[in-house]
Design a protein around this motif. Sequence first.
Motif, short mmCIF file in Angstrom:
data_model
loop_
_atom_site.label_atom_id
_atom_site.label_comp_id
_atom_site.label_asym_id
_atom_site.label_seq_id
_atom_site.Cartn_x
_atom_site.Cartn_y
_atom_site.Cartn_z
N ASN A 59 0.82 -1.20 0.00
CA ASN A 59 0.00 0.00 0.00
C ASN A 59 0.86 1.26 0.00
OD1 ASN A 59 -2.48 -1.28 -0.11
ND2 ASN A 59 -2.63 -1.47 2.11
N LYS A 60 2.04 1.17 0.63
CA LYS A 60 2.95 2.32 0.66
C LYS A 60 3.40 2.67 -0.76
CE LYS A 60 7.09 4.08 2.89
NZ LYS A 60 8.21 3.81 3.79
N GLN A 105 -8.96 14.21 -8.67
CA GLN A 105 -8.05 14.64 -7.61
C GLN A 105 -8.66 14.37 -6.23
OE1 GLN A 105 -7.69 18.66 -9.07
NE2 GLN A 105 -5.55 18.34 -9.64
N LYS A 106 -9.95 14.64 -6.06
CA LYS A 106 -10.62 14.38 -4.78
C LYS A 106 -10.65 12.89 -4.48
CE LYS A 106 -13.51 18.51 -4.77
NZ LYS A 106 -14.88 19.05 -4.91
N MET A 107 -10.94 12.08 -5.49
CA MET A 107 -10.94 10.63 -5.31
C MET A 107 -9.55 10.15 -4.92
SD MET A 107 -13.24 9.41 -8.56
CE MET A 107 -13.31 7.67 -8.14
N ASN A 108 -8.55 10.70 -5.57
CA ASN A 108 -7.16 10.32 -5.32
C ASN A 108 -6.79 10.65 -3.87
OD1 ASN A 108 -4.30 10.14 -5.23
ND2 ASN A 108 -4.18 10.54 -7.41
N TYR A 109 -7.12 11.84 -3.43
CA TYR A 109 -6.82 12.27 -2.07
C TYR A 109 -7.47 11.32 -1.06
CZ TYR A 109 -6.54 15.14 2.13
OH TYR A 109 -6.29 15.58 3.40
N SER A 110 -8.74 11.01 -1.27
CA SER A 110 -9.46 10.11 -0.36
C SER A 110 -8.85 8.72 -0.36
CB SER A 110 -10.93 10.01 -0.77
OG SER A 110 -11.58 11.23 -0.60
N LEU A 115 -5.44 4.47 2.19
CA LEU A 115 -4.24 3.64 2.19
C LEU A 115 -3.33 3.98 3.36
CD1 LEU A 115 -3.31 3.49 -1.61
CD2 LEU A 115 -4.27 1.66 -0.21
N GLU A 116 -3.25 5.27 3.68
CA GLU A 116 -2.46 5.73 4.82
C GLU A 116 -2.95 5.08 6.12
OE1 GLU A 116 -2.01 10.06 6.05
OE2 GLU A 116 -1.07 10.04 4.06
N THR A 117 -4.26 5.02 6.26
CA THR A 117 -4.86 4.38 7.44
C THR A 117 -4.48 2.91 7.49
OG1 THR A 117 -6.70 5.94 7.39
CG2 THR A 117 -7.05 3.91 8.63
N LEU A 122 -1.23 -1.51 9.83
CA LEU A 122 -0.25 -2.58 9.64
C LEU A 122 1.03 -2.33 10.43
CD1 LEU A 122 -0.64 -3.34 5.81
CD2 LEU A 122 -1.31 -4.81 7.72
N ASN A 123 1.44 -1.06 10.50
CA ASN A 123 2.66 -0.70 11.25
C ASN A 123 2.48 -0.92 12.74
OD1 ASN A 123 4.15 -0.07 8.97
ND2 ASN A 123 3.70 2.12 9.08
N THR A 124 1.28 -0.66 13.26
CA THR A 124 1.05 -0.85 14.69
C THR A 124 0.91 -2.33 15.04
OG1 THR A 124 -1.35 -0.56 14.44
CG2 THR A 124 -0.05 1.39 15.02
N GLN A 125 0.54 -3.15 14.08
CA GLN A 125 0.41 -4.60 14.31
C GLN A 125 1.76 -5.31 14.26
OE1 GLN A 125 -2.40 -5.91 11.37
NE2 GLN A 125 -4.17 -5.17 12.52
#
Length: 126
Positions: A59-60, A105-110, A115-117, A122-125
Amino acid sequence: MHKIEELKIWKKSIKLTMLVYQLITALPSNEKYGLISQIKRSSVSIPSNIAEGAGRNSNKEFKHFLSIANGSAYELHTQLILTIELGLISKEKVQPVLDLITEVQKMNYSFQKSLETKISILNTQS
């Protein structure tokens, strides 16, 4: 990995590219190797980078390619504004394409935020 055919943002960006190709037929032929060439490249870059990101292993990486696609969308927006400002085409003809760019652009941002979430979870797991 994501199936690009199932991604709304990819489908919308394909539609955008098709509209751009239709729009540029109204531009003067002496711009073929200048602005028209740039417009084609930036419009094709949007779905292409979304597709490349979808094919990556994380995802990154996907988020990185979405960022590149967003940059291309801003580049395309600027180039289309230039066609208006240079008097090469009317704002009325360009506006629907500009509106679709904004939507992508709005779809991309969302999508990047979602993906950031997922990346954070995943990083906290780990």
